[in-house]
Design a protein around this motif. Structure first.
Motif, PDB file in Angstrom:
ATOM      1  N   ARG A 131      10.928   9.795   4.904  1.00  0.00           N
ATOM      2  CA  ARG A 131       9.744   9.788   5.775  1.00  0.00           C
ATOM      3  C   ARG A 131       9.811  10.922   6.783  1.00  0.00           C
ATOM      4  O   ARG A 131       8.839  11.667   6.968  1.00  0.00           O
ATOM      5  CB  ARG A 131       9.662   8.443   6.497  1.00  0.00           C
ATOM      6  N   ASN A 132      10.957  11.083   7.437  1.00  0.00           N
ATOM      7  CA  ASN A 132      11.090  12.104   8.470  1.00  0.00           C
ATOM      8  C   ASN A 132      10.950  13.514   7.910  1.00  0.00           C
ATOM      9  O   ASN A 132      10.278  14.373   8.503  1.00  0.00           O
ATOM     10  CB  ASN A 132      12.431  11.961   9.186  1.00  0.00           C
ATOM     11  N   THR A 133      11.595  13.776   6.765  1.00  0.00           N
ATOM     12  CA  THR A 133      11.490  15.113   6.175  1.00  0.00           C
ATOM     13  C   THR A 133      10.061  15.399   5.716  1.00  0.00           C
ATOM     14  O   THR A 133       9.589  16.539   5.822  1.00  0.00           O
ATOM     15  CB  THR A 133      12.447  15.267   4.977  1.00  0.00           C
ATOM     16  N   SER A 134       9.361  14.384   5.235  1.00  0.00           N
ATOM     17  CA  SER A 134       7.971  14.568   4.809  1.00  0.00           C
ATOM     18  C   SER A 134       7.067  14.897   5.991  1.00  0.00           C
ATOM     19  O   SER A 134       6.157  15.732   5.880  1.00  0.00           O
ATOM     20  CB  SER A 134       7.465  13.308   4.095  1.00  0.00           C
ATOM     21  N   ILE A 135       7.302  14.239   7.119  1.00  0.00           N
ATOM     22  CA  ILE A 135       6.504  14.525   8.321  1.00  0.00           C
ATOM     23  C   ILE A 135       6.751  15.958   8.794  1.00  0.00           C
ATOM     24  O   ILE A 135       5.811  16.671   9.173  1.00  0.00           O
ATOM     25  CB  ILE A 135       6.824  13.513   9.436  1.00  0.00           C
ATOM     26  N   ILE A 136       8.015  16.388   8.770  1.00  0.00           N
ATOM     27  CA  ILE A 136       8.338  17.761   9.151  1.00  0.00           C
ATOM     28  C   ILE A 136       7.651  18.743   8.210  1.00  0.00           C
ATOM     29  O   ILE A 136       7.046  19.744   8.643  1.00  0.00           O
ATOM     30  CB  ILE A 136       9.866  17.994   9.127  1.00  0.00           C
ATOM     31  N   GLU A 137       7.728  18.488   6.910  1.00  0.00           N
ATOM     32  CA  GLU A 137       7.077  19.367   5.934  1.00  0.00           C
ATOM     33  C   GLU A 137       5.568  19.423   6.172  1.00  0.00           C
ATOM     34  O   GLU A 137       4.949  20.492   6.090  1.00  0.00           O
ATOM     35  CB  GLU A 137       7.352  18.879   4.509  1.00  0.00           C
ATOM     36  N   ALA A 138       4.972  18.284   6.479  1.00  0.00           N
ATOM     37  CA  ALA A 138       3.533  18.232   6.717  1.00  0.00           C
ATOM     38  C   ALA A 138       3.133  19.027   7.956  1.00  0.00           C
ATOM     39  O   ALA A 138       1.991  19.479   8.063  1.00  0.00           O
ATOM     40  CB  ALA A 138       3.074  16.785   6.857  1.00  0.00           C
ATOM     41  N   GLY A 139       4.063  19.206   8.903  1.00  0.00           N
ATOM     42  CA  GLY A 139       3.768  19.924  10.137  1.00  0.00           C
ATOM     43  C   GLY A 139       4.030  21.413  10.077  1.00  0.00           C
ATOM     44  O   GLY A 139       3.905  22.104  11.092  1.00  0.00           O
ATOM     45  N   MET A 140       4.357  21.930   8.890  1.00  0.00           N
ATOM     46  CA  MET A 140       4.635  23.355   8.742  1.00  0.00           C
ATOM     47  C   MET A 140       3.369  24.201   8.909  1.00  0.00           C
ATOM     48  O   MET A 140       2.266  23.723   8.658  1.00  0.00           O
ATOM     49  CB  MET A 140       5.240  23.626   7.359  1.00  0.00           C
ATOM     50  N   PRO A 141       3.529  25.467   9.313  1.00  0.00           N
ATOM     51  CA  PRO A 141       2.371  26.365   9.386  1.00  0.00           C
ATOM     52  C   PRO A 141       1.832  26.684   7.994  1.00  0.00           C
ATOM     53  O   PRO A 141       2.394  26.249   6.986  1.00  0.00           O
ATOM     54  CB  PRO A 141       2.951  27.620  10.051  1.00  0.00           C
ATOM     55  N   SER A 142       0.754  27.444   7.941  1.00  0.00           N
ATOM     56  CA  SER A 142       0.128  27.796   6.661  1.00  0.00           C
ATOM     57  C   SER A 142       1.104  28.551   5.765  1.00  0.00           C
ATOM     58  O   SER A 142       1.908  29.368   6.233  1.00  0.00           O
ATOM     59  CB  SER A 142      -1.115  28.649   6.903  1.00  0.00           C
ATOM     60  N   ALA A 143       1.023  28.281   4.463  1.00  0.00           N
ATOM     61  CA  ALA A 143       1.960  28.851   3.506  1.00  0.00           C
ATOM     62  C   ALA A 143       1.739  30.349   3.324  1.00  0.00           C
ATOM     63  O   ALA A 143       0.598  30.814   3.195  1.00  0.00           O
ATOM     64  CB  ALA A 143       1.827  28.140   2.162  1.00  0.00           C
ATOM     65  N   VAL A 144       2.829  31.111   3.275  1.00  0.00           N
ATOM     66  CA  VAL A 144       2.756  32.539   2.987  1.00  0.00           C
ATOM     67  C   VAL A 144       2.121  32.760   1.611  1.00  0.00           C
ATOM     68  O   VAL A 144       1.408  33.745   1.382  1.00  0.00           O
ATOM     69  CB  VAL A 144       4.161  33.168   3.049  1.00  0.00           C
ATOM     70  N   LEU A 145       2.338  31.810   0.701  1.00  0.00           N
ATOM     71  CA  LEU A 145       1.758  31.907  -0.638  1.00  0.00           C
ATOM     72  C   LEU A 145       0.244  32.061  -0.597  1.00  0.00           C
ATOM     73  O   LEU A 145      -0.353  32.750  -1.428  1.00  0.00           O
ATOM     74  CB  LEU A 145       2.136  30.659  -1.456  1.00  0.00           C
ATOM     75  N   THR A 146      -0.412  31.439   0.395  1.00  0.00           N
ATOM     76  CA  THR A 146      -1.871  31.523   0.465  1.00  0.00           C
ATOM     77  C   THR A 146      -2.334  32.952   0.714  1.00  0.00           C
ATOM     78  O   THR A 146      -3.387  33.368   0.195  1.00  0.00           O
ATOM     79  CB  THR A 146      -2.432  30.601   1.564  1.00  0.00           C
ATOM     80  N   SER A 147      -1.565  33.727   1.488  1.00  0.00           N
ATOM     81  CA  SER A 147      -1.958  35.118   1.730  1.00  0.00           C
ATOM     82  C   SER A 147      -1.813  35.946   0.459  1.00  0.00           C
ATOM     83  O   SER A 147      -2.627  36.838   0.188  1.00  0.00           O
ATOM     84  CB  SER A 147      -1.139  35.725   2.867  1.00  0.00           C
ATOM     85  N   ILE A 148      -0.785  35.628  -0.339  1.00  0.00           N
ATOM     86  CA  ILE A 148      -0.592  36.331  -1.614  1.00  0.00           C
ATOM     87  C   ILE A 148      -1.740  36.019  -2.561  1.00  0.00           C
ATOM     88  O   ILE A 148      -2.301  36.915  -3.210  1.00  0.00           O
ATOM     89  CB  ILE A 148       0.761  35.939  -2.238  1.00  0.00           C
ATOM     90  N   LEU A 149      -2.127  34.751  -2.635  1.00  0.00           N
ATOM     91  CA  LEU A 149      -3.234  34.359  -3.503  1.00  0.00           C
ATOM     92  C   LEU A 149      -4.552  34.950  -3.025  1.00  0.00           C
ATOM     93  O   LEU A 149      -5.374  35.385  -3.837  1.00  0.00           O
ATOM     94  CB  LEU A 149      -3.331  32.829  -3.563  1.00  0.00           C
ATOM     95  N   ALA A 150      -4.774  34.954  -1.707  1.00  0.00           N
ATOM     96  CA  ALA A 150      -6.021  35.507  -1.159  1.00  0.00           C
ATOM     97  C   ALA A 150      -6.134  36.993  -1.468  1.00  0.00           C
ATOM     98  O   ALA A 150      -7.225  37.496  -1.779  1.00  0.00           O
ATOM     99  CB  ALA A 150      -6.080  35.265   0.340  1.00  0.00           C
ATOM    100  N   LEU A 151      -5.021  37.720  -1.390  1.00  0.00           N
ATOM    101  CA  LEU A 151      -5.021  39.140  -1.735  1.00  0.00           C
ATOM    102  C   LEU A 151      -5.287  39.330  -3.227  1.00  0.00           C
ATOM    103  O   LEU A 151      -6.059  40.210  -3.621  1.00  0.00           O
ATOM    104  CB  LEU A 151      -3.680  39.773  -1.350  1.00  0.00           C
ATOM    105  N   LYS A 152      -4.671  38.491  -4.029  1.00  0.00           N
ATOM    106  CA  LYS A 152      -4.822  38.608  -5.472  1.00  0.00           C
ATOM    107  C   LYS A 152      -6.256  38.366  -5.904  1.00  0.00           C
ATOM    108  O   LYS A 152      -6.790  39.070  -6.777  1.00  0.00           O
ATOM    109  CB  LYS A 152      -3.875  37.618  -6.174  1.00  0.00           C
TER     110      LYS A 152
END
Length: 302
Positions: A250-271
């Motif tokens: 539960r705790n690790t999932s909450i931490i993961e959910a609170g992460m900033p936007s994924a760097v992958l999204t910038s790669i996909l947006a450029l592509k």
């Protein structure tokens, strides 16, 4: 205040320091992060996923619950972001960009690193399940959203199945259930690659931030910050009791959910040429703000 400072220094400062090395390398030497991105994507991440699966003693039912929780958080963030975009009357391209940066979090180089520092190898194992789930959705649904109908859902699913980390998971499961297991020389070789993954991914994160431009579209950006750094972890916290997870999961999932936007999204947006400046700016500013919100979340979970 002293407790917040301790949490920050113990868990977030090492991440910021290593990412800062990548940032300085990019700014001072103008290094291109793409070779490291390819190394991480095609070699290091699959190696880490393989080792985590082999070493994992997580129960199948509990793993499924983490997958369902991660998927629920992603889809709820998508729904909230879409409703807000309609209220703001955003154009289709900007709406697509808002959806992906609001829903898909940096559960990899940032999330795995923080969970390992905060909760050790056991926390890393649970966080990896969340990360794999995020990777699958980002590579399938994220591509579909950013292409705005230019790509079929079938094609998006095919792209998802091409993700090396997905193959590594299935390969790890195959070896895990074979009677002879993984040959020791092979395990040691792959483990050497896996050990390097977190550090390299943090350097990449810093280099990507170093290349980011200034954020644009202030209103949509504020919306993304609120959903990604506040609403998302709140959703994970609120709905986690319905999934009956162990406390660490539960705790690790909450931490993961609170992460900033994924760097992958910038790669996909450029592509796919869908508002890449906005997406890159959102990744940059949410990453910049995230140590504040994550320090608070960690303190509440302690």
């Amino acid at each position: 205040m002293d407790e917040l400072l301790r949490v920050f220094l113990d868990n977030l400062f090492p991440i910021i320091f290593v990412a800062g090395v990548g940032f300085l390398l990019q700014r001072l030497l103008s290094l291109d992060p793409q070779p490291l991105v390819n190394l991480s994507y095609f070699v290091l991440l699959p190696a880490l996923q393989f080792i985590l699966v082999i070493d994992s003693e997580l129960g199948g039912g509990e793993v499924l619950q983490v997958i369902l929780l991660a998927s629920a958080v992603i889809f709820l963030c998508l729904i909230i972001a879409w409703m807000a975009a309609q209220l703001l009357k955003l154009p289709p391209g900007l709406t697509a960009a808002v959806l992906v940066v609001a829903a898909f979090m940096n559960a990899g180089n940032y999330g795995l690193s923080l969970n390992k520092l905060a909760f050790g190898e056991a926390g890393l194992a649970w966080a990896s399940i969340f990360f794999i789930t995020l990777t699958l959705w980002a590579n399938a649904l994220g591509v579909f959203i950013l292409t705005a109908g230019r790509s079929s859902l079938r094609q998006a699913l095919i792209e998802m199945l091409r993700v090396p980390a997905v193959f590594a998971v299935f390969l790890g499961l195959l070896f895990k259930f074979l009677p002879f297991g993984v040959p020791s020389p092979l395990y040691q070789a792959v483990d050497l690659l896996a050990v390097a993954t977190i550090t390299v991914m943090l350097v990449i994160l810093g280099m990507q931030i170093g290349k980011s431009g200034l954020p644009i579209h202030a209103g949509p950006l504020a919306l993304v910050i609120f959903i990604r750094l506040v609403i998302s972890p709140f959703l994970a916290w609120s709905i986690s009791p319905f999934f009956h997870l162990p406390e660490l999961a539960r705790n690790t999932s909450i931490i993961e959910a609170g992460m900033p936007s994924a760097v992958l999204t910038s790669i996909l947006a450029l592509k796919f040429e869908t508002e890449p400046e906005f997406v890159t700016g959102a990744v940059f500013i949410t990453t910049l703000i995230s140590p504040i919100t994550l320090t608070i979340i960690l303190s509440l979970l302690a």
